[in-house]
Design an enzyme around this catalytic site. Structure first.
Site, PDB file in Angstrom:
ATOM      1  N   GLY A   1       0.792  -1.225   0.000  1.00  0.00           N
ATOM      2  CA  GLY A   1       0.000   0.000   0.000  1.00  0.00           C
ATOM      3  C   GLY A   1       0.822   1.272   0.000  1.00  0.00           C
TER       4      GLY A   1
ATOM      5  N   ARG B   1      -5.039  -9.048  -8.818  1.00  0.00           N
ATOM      6  CA  ARG B   1      -6.031 -10.020  -9.307  1.00  0.00           C
ATOM      7  C   ARG B   1      -6.367  -9.700 -10.752  1.00  0.00           C
ATOM      8  NH1 ARG B   1      -6.942 -14.565  -7.088  1.00  0.00           N
ATOM      9  NH2 ARG B   1      -9.021 -14.645  -7.981  1.00  0.00           N
TER      10      ARG B   1
ATOM     11  N   HIS C   1       1.194   0.416 -13.259  1.00  0.00           N
ATOM     12  CA  HIS C   1       1.955  -0.783 -13.601  1.00  0.00           C
ATOM     13  C   HIS C   1       3.449  -0.444 -13.574  1.00  0.00           C
ATOM     14  CE1 HIS C   1       2.775  -4.646 -15.434  1.00  0.00           C
ATOM     15  NE2 HIS C   1       3.640  -4.029 -16.217  1.00  0.00           N
TER      16      HIS C   1
HETATM   17  C1  GRF Z   1       3.628  -1.336  -7.426  1.00  0.00           C
HETATM   18  O1  GRF Z   1       4.899  -1.508  -8.001  1.00  0.00           O
HETATM   19  C2  GRF Z   1       2.558  -1.301  -8.493  1.00  0.00           C
HETATM   20  O2  GRF Z   1       2.972  -0.700  -9.668  1.00  0.00           O
HETATM   21  C3  GRF Z   1       2.319  -2.759  -8.725  1.00  0.00           C
HETATM   22  O3  GRF Z   1       2.393  -3.353  -7.456  1.00  0.00           O
HETATM   23  C4  GRF Z   1       3.206  -2.547  -6.610  1.00  0.00           C
HETATM   24  C5  GRF Z   1       2.361  -2.192  -5.437  1.00  0.00           C
HETATM   25  O4  GRF Z   1       3.065  -1.512  -4.460  1.00  0.00           O
HETATM   26  N1  GRF Z   1       1.073  -2.973  -9.425  1.00  0.00           N
HETATM   27  P1  GRF Z   1       2.294  -0.872  -3.223  1.00  0.00           P
HETATM   28  O5  GRF Z   1       1.398  -1.934  -2.639  1.00  0.00           O
HETATM   29  O6  GRF Z   1       1.542   0.325  -3.717  1.00  0.00           O
HETATM   30  O7  GRF Z   1       3.402  -0.513  -2.260  1.00  0.00           O
END
Ligand code: GRF
Length: 222
Positions: free
Chosen positions: A12, A91, A109
């Site tokens: 998060g 998911r 992403h």
């Molecule tokens: C991030 O690198 C996001 O781009 C990817 O998963 C990671 C999540 O990180 N989809 P966080 O949970 O926001 O720290």
């Protein structure tokens, strides 16, 4: 006041960036709820600490994707959000779910799409020897990691990088661009033209062009 629902599965840290932007008055919306498909996601505590209802919809409690997505949609719709923000939500979503929120669901992403859709993006970037890596905020469409790009940030890849150092550099960039993109969406400044996202200027200001990119640092020659 516009409202968001944020979906997470893990740490998060992007959620934290969104909360910080909200607190600074720079998100253009409140966060009505945070929903995780994993009960242990550390991001849930971060939501609760910020006074945001933190909800678990555990995918393991449902027989298939359709049933999970239906339960998720019900929890989301209870807040009548203006947008659904995927922030590390791990998911694959059904087409029906994606279409329900078309044009108002965004994802971040950790690569410069269309390079490296899917998982293990940092490992794959290092394996390919790319010199520039980064992250992308895009609208969510049924094809995974393929929706129209709103903004990207580029970071250099250094010779001594490993997955961890590269991930940390990309994550820092994510935290800069995601709140910005969400704010644009909340301000109604994003317009789709085919696969291109046009960003209109704030009211009363001259027009700007399209999905800007943020670059940080210079790529070293090998
Ligand atoms: C991030 O690198 C996001 O781009 C990817 O998963 C990671 C999540 O990180 N989809 P966080 O949970 O926001 O720290």
């Amino acid at each position: 006041m516009k409202k968001l629902v944020v979906l997470i599965s893990g740490q998060g840290s992007n959620l934290e960036a969104l909360i910080a932007a909200r607190d600074a008055g720079g998100l253009g919306a409140g966060i009505a709820a945070v929903i995780s498909n994993r009960p242990q996601a550390p991001g849930l505590e971060k939501a609760a600490a910020a006074g945001i209802p933190a909800v678990v919809v555990d995918h393991r409690d449902y027989p298939d994707r359709e049933a999970f997505d239906a339960a998720l949609a019900e929890r989301i719709d209870a807040h009548a959000p203006d947008a659904v923000v995927l922030a590390g939500f791990m998911r694959i979503l059904t087409d029906g779910f994606v279409r329900r929120y078309e044009g108002r669901m965004v994802n971040i992403h950790p690569s410069l799409l269309p390079a490296f859709p899917g998982l293990n993006t940092h490992q794959r970037a290092l394996g390919e020897g790319v010199r520039i890596h980064g992250c992308t905020v895009h609208f969510v469409t049924p094809e995974l990691d393929h929706g129209p790009t709103i903004i990207q940030a580029a970071v250099p890849v250094f010779d001594d990088d490993d997955e961890e150092t590269l991930a940390a550099r990309v994550l820092e960039a994510e935290h800069r661009i995601y709140p910005l993109a969400v704010r644009w969406l909340m301000e109604g400044r994003l317009r789709l033209e085919g696969r291109r996202v046009r960003l209109s200027a704030p009211a009363g200001e001259p027009a700007v062009l399209i999905a800007p990119a943020i670059g940080s640092g210079v790529c070293r020659a090998p």
